[in-house]
Design a protein around this motif. Structure first.
Motif, mmCIF file in Angstrom:
data_model
loop_
_atom_site.group_PDB
_atom_site.id
_atom_site.type_symbol
_atom_site.label_atom_id
_atom_site.label_comp_id
_atom_site.label_asym_id
_atom_site.label_seq_id
_atom_site.Cartn_x
_atom_site.Cartn_y
_atom_site.Cartn_z
ATOM 1 N N ILE A 102 6.916 11.043 2.359
ATOM 2 C CA ILE A 102 5.676 11.828 2.382
ATOM 3 C C ILE A 102 5.217 11.976 3.828
ATOM 4 O O ILE A 102 5.058 10.982 4.544
ATOM 5 C CB ILE A 102 4.563 11.137 1.565
ATOM 6 C CG1 ILE A 102 4.919 11.100 0.071
ATOM 7 C CG2 ILE A 102 3.230 11.833 1.777
ATOM 8 C CD1 ILE A 102 4.827 12.419 -0.638
ATOM 9 N N TRP B 104 2.075 13.661 5.760
ATOM 10 C CA TRP B 104 0.764 14.304 5.656
ATOM 11 C C TRP B 104 0.531 14.871 4.256
ATOM 12 O O TRP B 104 0.186 16.042 4.079
ATOM 13 C CB TRP B 104 0.608 15.387 6.720
ATOM 14 C CG TRP B 104 0.415 14.835 8.097
ATOM 15 C CD1 TRP B 104 -0.773 14.434 8.685
ATOM 16 C CD2 TRP B 104 1.441 14.601 9.079
ATOM 17 N NE1 TRP B 104 -0.539 13.966 9.953
ATOM 18 C CE2 TRP B 104 0.808 14.057 10.237
ATOM 19 C CE3 TRP B 104 2.817 14.786 9.107
ATOM 20 C CZ2 TRP B 104 1.499 13.706 11.384
ATOM 21 C CZ3 TRP B 104 3.513 14.436 10.242
ATOM 22 C CH2 TRP B 104 2.866 13.907 11.364
ATOM 23 N N GLN B 105 0.726 14.032 3.258
ATOM 24 C CA GLN B 105 0.480 14.365 1.848
ATOM 25 C C GLN B 105 1.461 15.393 1.278
ATOM 26 O O GLN B 105 1.266 15.877 0.160
ATOM 27 C CB GLN B 105 -0.964 14.890 1.646
ATOM 28 C CG GLN B 105 -2.053 14.048 2.266
ATOM 29 C CD GLN B 105 -2.089 12.636 1.701
ATOM 30 O OE1 GLN B 105 -1.939 12.464 0.503
ATOM 31 N NE2 GLN B 105 -2.290 11.649 2.541
ATOM 32 N N GLY C 55 0.666 12.679 -4.426
ATOM 33 C CA GLY C 55 -0.204 13.823 -4.171
ATOM 34 C C GLY C 55 0.268 15.081 -4.869
ATOM 35 O O GLY C 55 0.791 15.049 -5.976
ATOM 36 N N ARG D 167 6.029 7.723 -6.780
ATOM 37 C CA ARG D 167 5.964 7.296 -5.385
ATOM 38 C C ARG D 167 6.339 5.826 -5.314
ATOM 39 O O ARG D 167 5.898 5.011 -6.128
ATOM 40 C CB ARG D 167 4.549 7.513 -4.833
ATOM 41 C CG ARG D 167 4.295 6.929 -3.452
ATOM 42 C CD ARG D 167 3.590 5.594 -3.541
ATOM 43 N NE ARG D 167 3.390 4.987 -2.230
ATOM 44 C CZ ARG D 167 2.952 3.752 -2.057
ATOM 45 N NH1 ARG D 167 2.673 2.982 -3.092
ATOM 46 N NH2 ARG D 167 2.800 3.255 -0.841
ATOM 47 N N SER E 292 2.677 16.938 -3.691
ATOM 48 C CA SER E 292 3.982 17.274 -3.131
ATOM 49 C C SER E 292 4.928 17.862 -4.172
ATOM 50 O O SER E 292 5.606 18.865 -3.925
ATOM 51 C CB SER E 292 4.622 16.056 -2.462
ATOM 52 O OG SER E 292 4.887 15.020 -3.396
ATOM 53 N N SER F 56 6.467 6.305 0.719
ATOM 54 C CA SER F 56 5.394 6.299 1.720
ATOM 55 C C SER F 56 4.831 4.893 1.831
ATOM 56 O O SER F 56 4.956 4.085 0.899
ATOM 57 C CB SER F 56 4.276 7.273 1.345
ATOM 58 O OG SER F 56 3.523 6.780 0.254
ATOM 59 N N SER G 131 1.544 4.345 2.416
ATOM 60 C CA SER G 131 0.198 4.299 1.856
ATOM 61 C C SER G 131 -0.137 5.516 0.993
ATOM 62 O O SER G 131 -0.803 5.382 -0.029
ATOM 63 C CB SER G 131 -0.841 4.180 2.980
ATOM 64 O OG SER G 131 -0.725 5.259 3.897
ATOM 65 N N SER G 132 0.320 6.712 1.375
ATOM 66 C CA SER G 132 -0.016 7.919 0.623
ATOM 67 C C SER G 132 0.645 7.910 -0.751
ATOM 68 O O SER G 132 1.731 7.373 -0.923
ATOM 69 C CB SER G 132 0.454 9.166 1.383
ATOM 70 O OG SER G 132 -0.133 9.212 2.665
ATOM 71 N N ASP G 133 -0.039 8.532 -1.731
ATOM 72 C CA ASP G 133 0.587 8.663 -3.039
ATOM 73 C C ASP G 133 1.397 9.963 -3.084
ATOM 74 O O ASP G 133 1.534 10.654 -2.084
ATOM 75 C CB ASP G 133 -0.457 8.606 -4.158
ATOM 76 C CG ASP G 133 -1.515 9.694 -4.025
ATOM 77 O OD1 ASP G 133 -1.245 10.719 -3.354
ATOM 78 O OD2 ASP G 133 -2.604 9.536 -4.607
#
Length: 199
Positions: free
Chosen positions: A125, A127-128, A160, A180, A162, A154, A156-158
């Protein structure tokens, strides 16, 4: 269980034969279903910037019996390119300037693409969003009649949006909800997820 006992008591041998026939038919149906699942040809396509996505992809291929396909940019990313804390690094500049995200691939489609029924697509991931090299792969292939399952790495990001964004780019295929994983995900976590979604 109660219904079976009552029927068996009133019908004797005939009910036992019926039960055995039903069990046989159930076993045959299960075998047919298993054969249908086994007949699905699976591809695990992935872009791995630092090796983490590759490890998850290998686990998925191992558990499903799928074939691996690495998505490789013609211009590979160096460690410096991937430094998202450096404002002049390649990934930061591509993030800030969408026109720079076009990333031609060494090979766009694997051999026998049309034969695959299920496509797992893996990426880090950024930037989301899915890492940009995935875009070219998705836009250049026809996913008609295929089940597509994204998986992402990633810290920390889920996941999202994507997966939804990629589905929009593709315009074809049955895109399912993805998963994720953290960069430290274990093989058992991957196997558990695959079991949950029926693979």
């Amino acid at each position: 269980m109660t219904v079976f006992v009552l029927v068996a008591s009133s019908s004797g041998k005939q009910s036992t034969q019926t039960s055995e026939t039903a069990s046989s038919q159930t076993a045959e149906s299960s075998q047919e279903a298993s054969s249908a699942d086994d007949s699905q040809k699976i591809l695990v396509a992935y872009f791995s910037a630092s090796g983490n996505t590759a490890m998850i992809a290998q686990d998925i291929a191992f558990e499903t019996g799928g074939n691996l396909f690495e998505i490789k940019p013609q211009n590979p990313y160096s460690e410096a390119d991937l430094n998202w804390t450096e404002e002049n690094s390649r990934v930061v500049q591509e993030y800030l300037n969408e026109s720079q995200r076009e990333t031609p691939l060494e090979v766009v489609s694997p051999e026998n693409w049309a034969d695959y029924d299920v496509i797992f697509i893996g990426y880090p991931i950024w930037w989301q969003e899915a890492a940009w090299p995935i875009n070219d792969f998705v836009e250049e292939n026809d996913f008609s009649g295929k089940t597509v399952i994204p998986f992402a790495i990633s810290t920390s990001s889920d996941l999202g949006e994507s997966g939804n964004l990629l589905a929009g780019m593709a315009g074809t295929g049955n895109w399912e909800e993805g998963q994720r994983f953290s960069s430290s995900a274990t093989s058992s976590e991957v196997a558990e997820w695959l079991t949950e979604i029926g693979y």
